[in-house]
Enzyme design. Structure first.
Site, short mmCIF file in Angstrom:
data_model
loop_
_atom_site.label_atom_id
_atom_site.label_comp_id
_atom_site.label_asym_id
_atom_site.label_seq_id
_atom_site.Cartn_x
_atom_site.Cartn_y
_atom_site.Cartn_z
N CYS A 109 -19.23 -4.67 5.46
CA CYS A 109 -18.89 -3.23 5.55
C CYS A 109 -20.13 -2.34 5.73
CB CYS A 109 -18.10 -2.80 4.33
SG CYS A 109 -16.56 -3.71 4.14
N HIS A 236 -19.33 4.78 3.59
CA HIS A 236 -18.31 3.75 3.79
C HIS A 236 -17.08 4.13 2.99
CE1 HIS A 236 -16.18 0.09 4.13
NE2 HIS A 236 -16.48 -0.36 2.93
N ASN A 266 -9.69 0.89 3.53
CA ASN A 266 -11.02 0.38 3.84
C ASN A 266 -10.94 -0.45 5.13
OD1 ASN A 266 -13.39 -1.09 4.02
ND2 ASN A 266 -13.47 -1.64 1.86
C1 LIG Z 1 -10.24 -2.75 -7.00
C2 LIG Z 1 -10.33 -1.46 -7.78
C3 LIG Z 1 -9.56 -0.35 -7.08
C4 LIG Z 1 -9.72 -1.67 -9.17
O1 LIG Z 1 -9.85 -0.51 -9.91
P1 LIG Z 1 -10.43 -0.56 -11.39
O2 LIG Z 1 -10.28 0.79 -11.94
O3 LIG Z 1 -11.79 -1.17 -11.33
O4 LIG Z 1 -9.42 -1.50 -12.06
P2 LIG Z 1 -9.75 -2.86 -12.83
O5 LIG Z 1 -10.33 -3.85 -11.89
O6 LIG Z 1 -10.46 -2.50 -14.08
O7 LIG Z 1 -8.30 -3.30 -13.16
C5 LIG Z 1 -7.55 -2.60 -14.11
C6 LIG Z 1 -6.18 -3.21 -14.12
O8 LIG Z 1 -5.49 -2.80 -12.93
C7 LIG Z 1 -4.87 -3.92 -12.37
N1 LIG Z 1 -4.69 -3.73 -10.94
C8 LIG Z 1 -5.45 -4.18 -9.92
N2 LIG Z 1 -4.89 -3.81 -8.77
C9 LIG Z 1 -3.78 -3.11 -9.07
C10 LIG Z 1 -2.81 -2.49 -8.30
N3 LIG Z 1 -2.82 -2.48 -6.96
N4 LIG Z 1 -1.81 -1.84 -8.94
C11 LIG Z 1 -1.75 -1.83 -10.27
N5 LIG Z 1 -2.65 -2.41 -11.06
C12 LIG Z 1 -3.66 -3.06 -10.47
C13 LIG Z 1 -5.80 -5.06 -12.70
O9 LIG Z 1 -5.11 -6.28 -12.62
C14 LIG Z 1 -6.20 -4.73 -14.12
O10 LIG Z 1 -5.20 -5.15 -14.96
P3 LIG Z 1 -5.57 -5.89 -16.35
O11 LIG Z 1 -6.39 -4.88 -17.11
O12 LIG Z 1 -4.25 -6.18 -16.93
O13 LIG Z 1 -6.35 -7.09 -15.95
C15 LIG Z 1 -11.82 -1.04 -7.94
O14 LIG Z 1 -12.44 -1.92 -8.83
C16 LIG Z 1 -12.57 -1.01 -6.66
O15 LIG Z 1 -12.29 -0.21 -5.78
N6 LIG Z 1 -13.60 -1.87 -6.52
C17 LIG Z 1 -14.43 -1.89 -5.35
C18 LIG Z 1 -13.70 -2.62 -4.27
C19 LIG Z 1 -14.37 -2.43 -2.94
O16 LIG Z 1 -14.93 -1.43 -2.64
N7 LIG Z 1 -14.26 -3.48 -2.11
C20 LIG Z 1 -14.72 -3.45 -0.79
C21 LIG Z 1 -16.20 -3.60 -0.68
S1 LIG Z 1 -16.70 -3.32 0.96
#
Ligand SMILES: CC(C)(COP(=O)(O)OP(=O)(O)OC[C@H]1O[C@@H](n2cnc3c(N)ncnc32)[C@H](O)[C@@H]1OP(=O)(O)O)[C@@H](O)C(=O)NCCC(=O)NCCS
Length: 311
Positions: A109, A236, A266
């Site tokens: 990315c 990004h 994304n």
């Molecule tokens: C993926 C992302 C949105 C998750 O958000 P977060 O606030 O970090 O959430 P967490 O990972 O702490 O997860 C919290 C809970 O939400 C849950 N969860 C994940 N995806 C979910 C969804 N689509 N809907 C509902 N709950 C979800 C998780 O399973 C977790 O549950 P648990 O506590 O029972 O295990 C976030 O971490 C993120 O954007 N990360 C960067 C990803 C990225 O940029 N990737 C591309 C790189 S180029």
């Protein structure tokens, strides 16, 4: 003094719109969670990396008032090539009817900023290139597990492109750039051949904020600028909370951010040129404006650049 100038830009998005409601209907997730935790409301799925790249590239060449045969350097940033061999830029080069050289570049990315820096350097080196078409195109829906709520809701397909032309009397395009990688972070985001993206979301989030803030702060310092001098911030488009953290830490007024994440999700290599084109089409850029690009991705890669818009 000589430099390259951005003279055209264009985009392509598949027709199929996928709303958060569609995930809500079949996964354990809600529209509210997705909007609050990511900022994404809908994304597009469909097309091939080459077909999206051709459409965006053609639009950028037309906007620049050129013919595809005027292009003598084509760089396609992608992490989802059509085939293992040859490079997808071969297909794009043939379908558009470009001249000269073409190659793919994969820095995940962060790839689009890597590609812009590479194209500008190759034009500036005076080794036979005059006009570059820099395309970012990805079809992440192909490598996303649609049953995994942790990744399915995040990604989308699309393409964006710009034309760079070398001018003997132009000021340098780039005031500063920074390209980097920490390969020890590979395990937090990767995709095996024939498999799906595997991601430790929370860890990617934490590392992304750190590396992009450090990289963007470095280019601002190298260019002797503060955040308030940036007319348009083009990050990004992965998560609105990452973008908000960057704006705050870099001292850039929030209204200066270019955002398409809510409509595209994304789109990896396409996200920065999609956001740039959206802002340019909305009349948000004037000659001489300074743009800060900043990306991060699997690797973990990062890339930032301060670029002058217009002549
Ligand atoms: C993926 C992302 C949105 C998750 O958000 P977060 O606030 O970090 O959430 P967490 O990972 O702490 O997860 C919290 C809970 O939400 C849950 N969860 C994940 N995806 C979910 C969804 N689509 N809907 C509902 N709950 C979800 C998780 O399973 C977790 O549950 P648990 O506590 O029972 O295990 C976030 O971490 C993120 O954007 N990360 C960067 C990803 C990225 O940029 N990737 C591309 C790189 S180029």
């Amino acid at each position: 003094m000589s430099g390259s100038v951005i003279t055209g830009w264009g985009t392509a998005l598949p027709e199929k719109v996928v709303t958060n409601a569609e995930f809500e209907a079949r996964l354990d997730t809600t529209d509210e969670w997705i909007v609050e935790r990511t900022g994404i409301r809908e994304r597009r799925f469909g097309g091939m990396t080459s077909s999206l790249a051709v459409e965006a590239g053609a639009a950028a060449v037309t906007k620049a008032g050129l013919e595809p045969s005027d292009i003598d350097l084509l760089i396609l940033s992608t992490t989802t090539p059509d085939k293992a061999v040859p490079a997808t830029s071969s297909t794009v080069h043939a379908q558009l009817g470009c001249s000269g050289a073409a190659f793919d570049l994969n820095a995940a990315c962060a790839g689009y900023v890597y590609a812009l820096v590479t194209a500008d350097a190759m034009l500036g080196a005076r080794i036979g290139f005059e006009r570059a078409l820099v395309i970012g195109a990805d079809t992440l829906s192909v490598i996303t597990d649609m049953e995994d709520r942790g990744t399915a809701v995040l990604f989308g397909d699309g393409a964006g492109a710009v034309v760079l032309e070398h001018h003997e009397d132009a000021e340098p395009l780039m005031l500063a750039s920074d390209l980097g990688l920490d390969g020890s972070l590979l395990p937090i985001l990767y995709c095996e051949h024939g498999g799906y993206l595997k991601m430790e979301g929370k860890e990617v989030f934490r590392k992304a904020v750190r590396v992009t803030v450090d990289s963007a702060a470095k280019v601002l310092a190298d260019a002797e600028l503060t955040g308030d001098r940036i007319a348009l911030f083009v990050p990004h488009q992965a998560n609105v909370r990452i973008i908000d953290a960057m704006l705050q830490r870099l001292g850039i007024p929030p209204e200066r951010a270019a955002l398409v994440l809510d409509r595209t999700g994304n789109t990896s290599s396409a996200s920065i040129p999609l956001a740039l084109s959206d802002a340019a089409d909305a009349g948000r850029l004037s000659d001489g404006d300074l743009i800060l690009f900043s990306g991060f991705g699997a690797g973990m890669t990062w890339a930032s650049a301060v670029v002058r818009w217009g002549r």
